[in-house]
Design a protein around this motif. Structure first.
Motif, PDB file in Angstrom:
ATOM      1  N   HIS A  21       0.853  -1.368   0.159  1.00 42.05           N
ATOM      2  CA  HIS A  21      -0.164  -0.050  -0.046  1.00 42.05           C
ATOM      3  C   HIS A  21       0.824   1.223   0.037  1.00 42.05           C
ATOM      4  CE1 HIS A  21      -2.667   3.257   1.631  1.00 42.05           C
ATOM      5  NE2 HIS A  21      -3.455   2.743   1.115  1.00 42.05           N
ATOM      6  N   ASP A  22       1.905   1.158   0.530  1.00 39.23           N
ATOM      7  CA  ASP A  22       2.787   2.336   0.955  1.00 39.23           C
ATOM      8  C   ASP A  22       4.243   2.040   0.237  1.00 39.23           C
ATOM      9  OD1 ASP A  22       1.098   3.284   2.834  1.00 39.23           O
ATOM     10  OD2 ASP A  22       1.778   2.050   4.265  1.00 39.23           O
ATOM     11  N   LYS A  23       4.923   3.189  -0.015  1.00 36.45           N
ATOM     12  CA  LYS A  23       6.103   3.189  -0.815  1.00 36.45           C
ATOM     13  C   LYS A  23       6.951   2.075  -0.404  1.00 36.45           C
ATOM     14  CE  LYS A  23       9.902   5.928  -2.702  1.00 36.45           C
ATOM     15  NZ  LYS A  23      10.334   7.162  -2.963  1.00 36.45           N
ATOM     16  N   ILE A  24       7.620   1.288  -0.808  1.00 36.34           N
ATOM     17  CA  ILE A  24       8.306   0.157  -0.446  1.00 36.34           C
ATOM     18  C   ILE A  24       9.679   0.621   0.196  1.00 36.34           C
ATOM     19  CG2 ILE A  24       9.622  -2.097  -1.090  1.00 36.34           C
ATOM     20  CD1 ILE A  24       7.558  -2.223  -3.276  1.00 36.34           C
ATOM     21  N   LYS A  25       9.889   0.352   1.525  1.00 36.51           N
ATOM     22  CA  LYS A  25      11.221   0.859   2.190  1.00 36.51           C
ATOM     23  C   LYS A  25      11.961  -0.431   2.367  1.00 36.51           C
ATOM     24  CE  LYS A  25       9.098   4.466   4.410  1.00 36.51           C
ATOM     25  NZ  LYS A  25       8.418   5.328   5.566  1.00 36.51           N
ATOM     26  N   ASP A  26      11.210  -1.712   2.646  1.00 33.39           N
ATOM     27  CA  ASP A  26      12.143  -2.856   3.033  1.00 33.39           C
ATOM     28  C   ASP A  26      11.272  -3.899   2.137  1.00 33.39           C
ATOM     29  OD1 ASP A  26      13.418  -5.099   3.737  1.00 33.39           O
ATOM     30  OD2 ASP A  26      12.877  -5.067   5.927  1.00 33.39           O
ATOM     31  N   VAL A  27      11.856  -4.483   1.029  1.00 35.37           N
ATOM     32  CA  VAL A  27      11.388  -5.411  -0.214  1.00 35.37           C
ATOM     33  C   VAL A  27      11.310  -6.634   0.521  1.00 35.37           C
ATOM     34  CG1 VAL A  27      13.470  -6.051  -1.331  1.00 35.37           C
ATOM     35  CG2 VAL A  27      11.310  -5.888  -2.475  1.00 35.37           C
ATOM     36  N   LYS A  28      11.884  -6.924   1.576  1.00 30.98           N
ATOM     37  CA  LYS A  28      11.993  -8.424   2.492  1.00 30.98           C
ATOM     38  C   LYS A  28      10.569  -8.558   2.893  1.00 30.98           C
ATOM     39  CE  LYS A  28      16.817  -8.396   2.926  1.00 30.98           C
ATOM     40  NZ  LYS A  28      18.067  -8.252   3.996  1.00 30.98           N
ATOM     41  N   LYS A  29       9.858  -7.393   3.218  1.00 32.64           N
ATOM     42  CA  LYS A  29       8.721  -7.468   3.793  1.00 32.64           C
ATOM     43  C   LYS A  29       7.542  -7.537   2.945  1.00 32.64           C
ATOM     44  CE  LYS A  29       9.895  -5.061   8.323  1.00 32.64           C
ATOM     45  NZ  LYS A  29       9.785  -3.897   9.040  1.00 32.64           N
ATOM     46  N   CYS A  30       7.842  -7.784   1.723  1.00 34.05           N
ATOM     47  CA  CYS A  30       6.747  -7.551   0.661  1.00 34.05           C
ATOM     48  C   CYS A  30       6.612  -8.759  -0.099  1.00 34.05           C
ATOM     49  CB  CYS A  30       7.153  -6.538  -0.642  1.00 34.05           C
ATOM     50  SG  CYS A  30       6.975  -4.731   0.427  1.00 34.05           S
ATOM     51  N   ILE A  31       5.157  -9.208  -0.671  1.00 32.78           N
ATOM     52  CA  ILE A  31       4.987 -10.247  -1.412  1.00 32.78           C
ATOM     53  C   ILE A  31       5.134  -9.935  -2.892  1.00 32.78           C
ATOM     54  CG2 ILE A  31       3.213 -11.954  -1.974  1.00 32.78           C
ATOM     55  CD1 ILE A  31       2.218 -11.300   1.115  1.00 32.78           C
ATOM     56  N   LYS A  32       5.792 -10.842  -3.670  1.00 33.94           N
ATOM     57  CA  LYS A  32       5.971 -10.444  -5.099  1.00 33.94           C
ATOM     58  C   LYS A  32       4.639 -10.586  -5.569  1.00 33.94           C
ATOM     59  CE  LYS A  32      10.789 -11.641  -6.215  1.00 33.94           C
ATOM     60  NZ  LYS A  32      11.431 -12.610  -7.011  1.00 33.94           N
ATOM     61  N   LEU A  33       4.019  -9.825  -6.587  1.00 30.99           N
ATOM     62  CA  LEU A  33       2.832 -10.113  -7.304  1.00 30.99           C
ATOM     63  C   LEU A  33       2.846 -11.423  -7.957  1.00 30.99           C
ATOM     64  CD1 LEU A  33       0.133  -8.880  -8.063  1.00 30.99           C
ATOM     65  CD2 LEU A  33       1.232  -7.888 -10.214  1.00 30.99           C
ATOM     66  N   THR A  34       3.930 -11.913  -8.395  1.00 33.71           N
ATOM     67  CA  THR A  34       3.885 -13.056  -9.436  1.00 33.71           C
ATOM     68  C   THR A  34       3.515 -14.247  -8.304  1.00 33.71           C
ATOM     69  OG1 THR A  34       6.146 -13.246  -9.049  1.00 33.71           O
ATOM     70  CG2 THR A  34       5.279 -12.726 -11.345  1.00 33.71           C
ATOM     71  N   ASP A  35       4.227 -14.164  -7.216  1.00 30.20           N
ATOM     72  CA  ASP A  35       3.638 -15.313  -6.045  1.00 30.20           C
ATOM     73  C   ASP A  35       2.094 -15.317  -5.674  1.00 30.20           C
ATOM     74  OD1 ASP A  35       6.319 -16.005  -6.109  1.00 30.20           O
ATOM     75  OD2 ASP A  35       6.866 -15.006  -4.297  1.00 30.20           O
ATOM     76  N   ALA A  36       1.683 -14.168  -5.415  1.00 29.91           N
ATOM     77  CA  ALA A  36       0.303 -13.863  -4.999  1.00 29.91           C
ATOM     78  C   ALA A  36      -0.647 -14.289  -6.160  1.00 29.91           C
ATOM     79  CB  ALA A  36       0.095 -12.445  -4.636  1.00 29.91           C
ATOM     80  N   LEU A  37      -0.194 -14.066  -7.418  1.00 30.52           N
ATOM     81  CA  LEU A  37      -1.186 -14.242  -8.442  1.00 30.52           C
ATOM     82  C   LEU A  37      -1.071 -15.984  -8.616  1.00 30.52           C
ATOM     83  CD1 LEU A  37      -0.340 -11.792 -11.203  1.00 30.52           C
ATOM     84  CD2 LEU A  37      -2.312 -12.042  -9.971  1.00 30.52           C
TER      85      LEU A  37
END
Length: 191
Positions: A21-37
């Motif tokens: 939702h917010d600007k990415i500061k730590d990519v390790k805390k984010c899920i890749k869109l391809t993984d979610a899809l």
């Protein structure tokens, strides 16, 4: 609770797309869109809320094998248009935050994702008369949900999905998996 689609916010980081939702500061805390899809495909539809300008080709490549309904929303009409051109069955929603942008909705748009505080019966009727699908956000009061259902809104996005049991609605469960401090939910209700 029936899950018709899952809404995710999409941002880019170093050429890859992530849920955030917010600007990415730590990519390790984010899920890749391809993984979610890959997890969601064939099980549910997806609503991609585009949060920033990003590479359309990368997005097209991510969603080309997705099996299910795809909703694209955001304020970036150029990105939404390119996705709609590549995937005509995509439901294209433009985000509307104030009345000034209502008359500026491009022809290729199927509907609006709109701040609920600017919606009223006349505006809902006007949008429906124009063939627009209406998704209202972020509605966290039972009385407002009932009002929006009564004026004919097609979808409601909320942080309190239990409120939607006030009506017999088909539900789309939406969550913000990238907010580490609290769990936020919303529901997209289809009639």
């Amino acid at each position: 609770m029936k899950v018709d689609a899952i809404e995710v916010d999409v941002r880019s980081y170093k050429g890859e797309l992530y849920l955030s939702h917010d600007k990415i500061k730590d990519v390790k805390k984010c899920i890749k869109l391809t993984d979610a899809l890959s997890l969601i495909s064939r099980k549910s539809g997806i609503m991609l809320d585009i949060k920033e300008h990003l590479n359309t080709t990368t997005l097209v490549n991510c969603i080309e094998d997705f099996k299910g309904t795809i909703y694209i929303s955001g304020t970036y009409s150029d990105i939404i248009k390119r996705i709609k051109e590549s995937f005509p069955k995509v439901v294209a929603l433009i985000s509307v935050q104030n009345n000034k942008t209502i008359d500026e909705i491009p022809e290729f748009i199927d509907g609006v994702s709109i701040r609920y505080t600017i919606l009223n019966k006349d505006l809902a009727e006007n949008l429906h008369h124009r063939g627009m699908y209406i998704a209202a956000w972020t509605v966290n009061k039972k009385s407002k949900i009932k009002y929006l259902v009564d004026i004919g809104v097609d979808a409601i996005i909320t942080d309190k999905p239990s409120f939607l049991f006030i009506s017999d609605l088909s539900l789309i469960h939406i969550s913000e998996p990238t907010r580490p401090l609290y769990i936020s939910y919303a529901v997209f209700c289809l009639k």
